[in-house]
Write a protein that holds these residues in place. Structure first.
Motif, PDB file in Angstrom:
ATOM      1  N   ASN A  11       6.233   0.405  11.302  1.00 46.50           N
ATOM      2  CA  ASN A  11       5.964  -0.871  10.657  1.00 46.50           C
ATOM      3  C   ASN A  11       7.311  -1.457  10.253  1.00 46.50           C
ATOM      4  N   GLU A  99       1.464  -4.147   0.587  1.00 45.29           N
ATOM      5  CA  GLU A  99       2.334  -5.290   0.303  1.00 45.29           C
ATOM      6  C   GLU A  99       1.560  -6.603   0.437  1.00 45.29           C
ATOM      7  N   VAL A 235       5.197   4.465   9.490  1.00 43.53           N
ATOM      8  CA  VAL A 235       6.570   4.615   9.016  1.00 43.53           C
ATOM      9  C   VAL A 235       7.216   3.245   8.819  1.00 43.53           C
TER      10      VAL A 235
HETATM   11  P1  PGA Z   1       8.104   3.330   4.024  1.00 45.44           P
HETATM   12  O1  PGA Z   1       6.896   2.305   4.287  1.00 45.44           O
HETATM   13  O2  PGA Z   1       8.098   4.307   5.160  1.00 45.44           O
HETATM   14  O3  PGA Z   1       9.334   2.472   3.980  1.00 45.44           O
HETATM   15  O4  PGA Z   1       7.814   3.994   2.716  1.00 45.44           O
HETATM   16  C1  PGA Z   1       5.665   2.748   4.772  1.00 45.44           C
HETATM   17  C2  PGA Z   1       4.720   1.598   4.892  1.00 45.44           C
HETATM   18  O5  PGA Z   1       4.771   0.692   4.047  1.00 45.44           O
HETATM   19  O6  PGA Z   1       3.905   1.536   5.833  1.00 45.44           O
END
Ligand code: PGA
Length: 254
Positions: A11, A99, A235
Motif C-alpha cells: 500500500n 486512514e 505493507v
Molecule cells: P505501515 O502501514 O506498514 O506503514 O504500518 C500499513 C498500512 O497502513 O496498511
C-alpha cells in the motif's frame, strides 16, 4: 488449513509520481522474478495505476487501488468508480483503511456499500479493520473488530465472503514502527475468522484470507506468517522501497 495462498500487498498510500512508480516496478519485478507460492499485489495511488499496469505486463503481480466510490458512474466530483478501476486492470481494491476512516470520516455503512459495489463489478476487496490504542487499552479489541466485521460485511453473499481479503490492522501499529506481536496478530485474525464462521459458515471462514498490517518489515514478516491464521500482510512504509518489499515477499514464502 494450508490451502489459502499467502497474499502480500504493498500500500503505497500517497507516495510516488508516475516516473517513480515506473522505476520501482522495473526494479521490483526483477527482484521477485521466479518467486512462487505467494500472491503479490501492488496498490499505487490512482494517478500511477496505468503506468504500473503497463510495467507489470507479463508478470503475475496483481494491481490494486487504494479506495473507490460505490457508484459505477454519476455526479460524484473527484471520485473514482469500480468500473474505472476494472478498466485500468485492477483486480483488488483496498476498502476501509483506517486512514480513510479517520481522515475522510468513512463509516462502516459507507464501507459496506463499497464492498458490495466492488464485488458487483468483479473487484476483490481488501477490507481493513482494526482497533485503536484506546480500544486495546480498554479491553475492547474484540468488540471493535466484531462491530466492524458485522457492519462492513452485512448482507454479503457467502461466495463473496469466501474470496474476500481482510486485513487486520491495529491502528496503533500503522506507521508507528510498533508491530503487533505475532501472537496478537494471530489472535486478531483468529477472532475475525471465528466471527466469519459464525455469521456464514466454517468453509467460508477457512477460505477467506486474513492479512496482518501495521509496521510489517523484512525483519518481522517470517514470524507473523508462521502464525496459523495470518495469510499475508498489507505493507505500507516498507513497501515503498522495492528491495525491502521484495525481501518481505521472499521471507513470506516460508
Ligand atoms: P505501515 O502501514 O506498514 O506503514 O504500518 C500499513 C498500512 O497502513 O496498511
Amino acid at each position: 488449513m494450508g490451502k489459502r495462498e499467502p497474499i502480500i500487498a504493498a500500500n503505497w498510500k500517497m507516495h510516488k509520481t508516475v516516473a517513480e512508480a515506473r522505476e520501482y516496478v522495473r526494479r521490483f519485478r526483477e527482484l521477485v522474478e521466479g518467486f512462487s507460492g505467494v500472491e503479490i499485489v501492488l496498490a499505487p495511488p490512482f494517478t500511477a495505476l496505468p503506468a504500473v499496469r503497463e510495467e507489470l505486463c507479463g508478470t503475475a503481480i496483481a494491481l490494486a487501488a487504494q479506495d473507490m466510490w460505490h457508484e459505477p458512474l454519476g455526479a460524484y466530483t473527484g471520485a473514482i468508480s469500480p468500473l474505472m478501476l476494472r478498466d485500468l486492470g485492477c483486480q483488488y481494491v483496498i476498502i476501509g483503511h483506517s486512514e480513510r476512516r479517520e481522515h475522510c470520516k468513512e463509516t462502516d455503512e459507507l464501507i459496506n456499500k463499497k464492498l458490495r459495489a466492488a464485488f458487483a463489478h468483479g473487484l476483490t476487496p481488501i477490507l481493513c479493520v482494526g482497533e485503536k490504542l484506546e480500544d486495546r487499552r480498554a479491553g475492547l479489541t474484540q468488540a471493535v473488530l466484531e462491530r466492524q466485521v458485522r457492519a462492513d460485511l452485512a448482507g454479503l453473499a457467502k461466495g463473496d465472503v469466501a474470496r474476500l481479503v481482510i486485513a487486520y490492522e491495529p491502528v496503533w501499529a500503522i506507521g508507528t514502527g510498533e508491530t503487533a506481536s505475532p501472537q496478537d496478530a494471530n489472535e486478531g485474525a483468529k477472532f475475525i475468522r471465528a466471527l466469519v464462521a459464525k455469521l456464514w459458515d466454517e468453509a467460508t471462514a477457512q477460505s477467506a484470507r486474513i492479512q496482518y498490517g501495521g509496521s510489517v518489515k523484512p525483519e518481522n514478516i517470517a514470524a507473523l506468517m508462521a502464525e496459523e491464521n495470518v495469510d499475508g500482510a498489507l505493507v505500507g512504509g516498507a513497501s515503498l522501497d522495492p528491495a525491502a518489499f521484495a525481501e518481505i515477499v521472499r521471507r513470506a514464502r516460508g
